[in-house]
Design an enzyme around this catalytic site. Sequence first.
Site, mmCIF file in Angstrom:
data_model
loop_
_atom_site.group_PDB
_atom_site.id
_atom_site.type_symbol
_atom_site.label_atom_id
_atom_site.label_comp_id
_atom_site.label_asym_id
_atom_site.label_seq_id
_atom_site.Cartn_x
_atom_site.Cartn_y
_atom_site.Cartn_z
ATOM 1 N NE ARG A 31 -2.902 -3.510 -1.592
ATOM 2 C CZ ARG A 31 -2.416 -3.942 -0.634
ATOM 3 N NH1 ARG A 31 -1.182 -4.392 -0.645
ATOM 4 N NH2 ARG A 31 -3.156 -5.049 0.373
ATOM 5 N NE ARG A 66 -3.506 -2.478 2.506
ATOM 6 C CZ ARG A 66 -3.511 -3.411 3.188
ATOM 7 N NH1 ARG A 66 -2.233 -3.645 4.109
ATOM 8 N NH2 ARG A 66 -4.169 -4.370 3.333
ATOM 9 C CE1 TYR A 75 -5.816 -6.507 -6.471
ATOM 10 C CE2 TYR A 75 -5.795 -8.114 -4.611
ATOM 11 C CZ TYR A 75 -5.801 -6.983 -4.798
ATOM 12 O OH TYR A 75 -5.304 -5.864 -4.119
ATOM 13 C CG HIS A 117 -4.243 2.078 -4.069
ATOM 14 N ND1 HIS A 117 -3.458 1.626 -3.021
ATOM 15 C CD2 HIS A 117 -5.304 1.171 -4.187
ATOM 16 C CE1 HIS A 117 -4.219 0.546 -2.483
ATOM 17 N NE2 HIS A 117 -5.315 0.376 -3.217
ATOM 18 C CG HIS A 141 -5.652 -8.583 1.008
ATOM 19 N ND1 HIS A 141 -5.446 -9.168 -0.403
ATOM 20 C CD2 HIS A 141 -5.553 -7.608 0.959
ATOM 21 C CE1 HIS A 141 -5.589 -8.168 -1.129
ATOM 22 N NE2 HIS A 141 -5.654 -7.061 -0.569
#
Length: 311
Positions: free
Chosen positions: A245, A141, A285, A242, A276
Site C-alpha cells: 500500500r 488495505r 508519504y 501491507h 484517508h
Amino acid sequence: MKIEQAIATYVGYKQSLGMRFVTQARMLKSFSKSMGSLDVDRIRPKSVRAFLDGNGPMTRSWHCKFGTLTGFYRFCLARGYVSSVPLPTTEPRCPQTFTPYIYSEDEIRRLLQAAAGRATRRIDALTSRTLLLLLYATGLRIGEALSLNLADVDLDDRVLHVRGSKFYKTRLVPIGTDLTQVLREYAQRRCKRSPLDSDAPFLLTSRGGRVSRAGAEQAFSQMRSQAKVCRHDGARYQPRLHDLRHTSAVTRLVRWYRDGADVQRMLPQLATYLGHVHISGTQCYLSMTPELMQHASARFEQFFLREASHA
C-alpha cells in the site's frame, strides 16, 4: 465485578458510540486472560506492569496497551468499579517510529515470479499473484482487498466498490486497463470452482472460502523469502504485505513529480483514492524514499528560484 465483565461492559460502551474498537477489544481480552478470574479492583500494579512489558524488547505496542488500559481504567474509576488505577505513573520512552518498506520495481517482479510458481495449502498461485497485483496497483488495505465480493468488482466500468472499510467509509476505486484484465482472467477461473453468488468472496482459498488475513500474510512471507526480498537497514521487521500500500502511494507520487504535475494539488485526490480521512495521512508519504525527496527538493528549488527572480 470480575475483570472479564468490566471489559465486556467497557467494550460494549465504546462500540455503542459507533467505534469499531476491534484492536483495543483484543488487547483487553488478552489482558483479562493474563489476569485470570479476578475482581477488577483486585488487580495489582505489578501484574499490570508485567502485562505491559511482555517478554520481548520494548516496542510501540507497550504504549498501545498502556493507552487502551488507561481508557479502560478511567471508565472503571468513573463508575466505581475500582478505587485506584494500577497503571505505571511514568511511561518509558517511545521507540523510533516504524518506517514502512518501499519495494523497488525489481523486487515487485521477483515477488510476482515467486507467487506465480508457489502455492500453499490455503492459497493457490493464481490467487497469490492476483492479490499482489491488486494491492500494488490500487493501494488498498489488505482487509479491503480480502473483503471484496463478486458484486464489488465491476469489470465493465473498471471500478471496485470498497464497502465499510476503516472509519466505516465506503468508496469507489477506479482501476486501470492492465489490472482489469488481470482481475477478469482471475474471475473467469475462480467462477469455475465457486458459485456465481454476488455475495461470494472474490479472492478464494484453495477450498473455495474467503482468504483470511493471516493466510495471506503467511503466504506472502513464504514468497518474500523465496524472492529474497529483505531489509538491510537494521529494522526489526521484514517487509510486510501491507507495505505494498505504501509502495503504491509512493510510486504514484514519483510519477506525478516526473510528469511535472502539481503534487500538492493532487494530494487530496490521492487521499480520497486511498481512503484517508485526513490529508495528513497522505502527506506522510512525501518523505519515504530518497528518490521522492530528490524530486520534491528539485521542485522546491525551482519554485524558490522563480520567486527570487520576481523579488
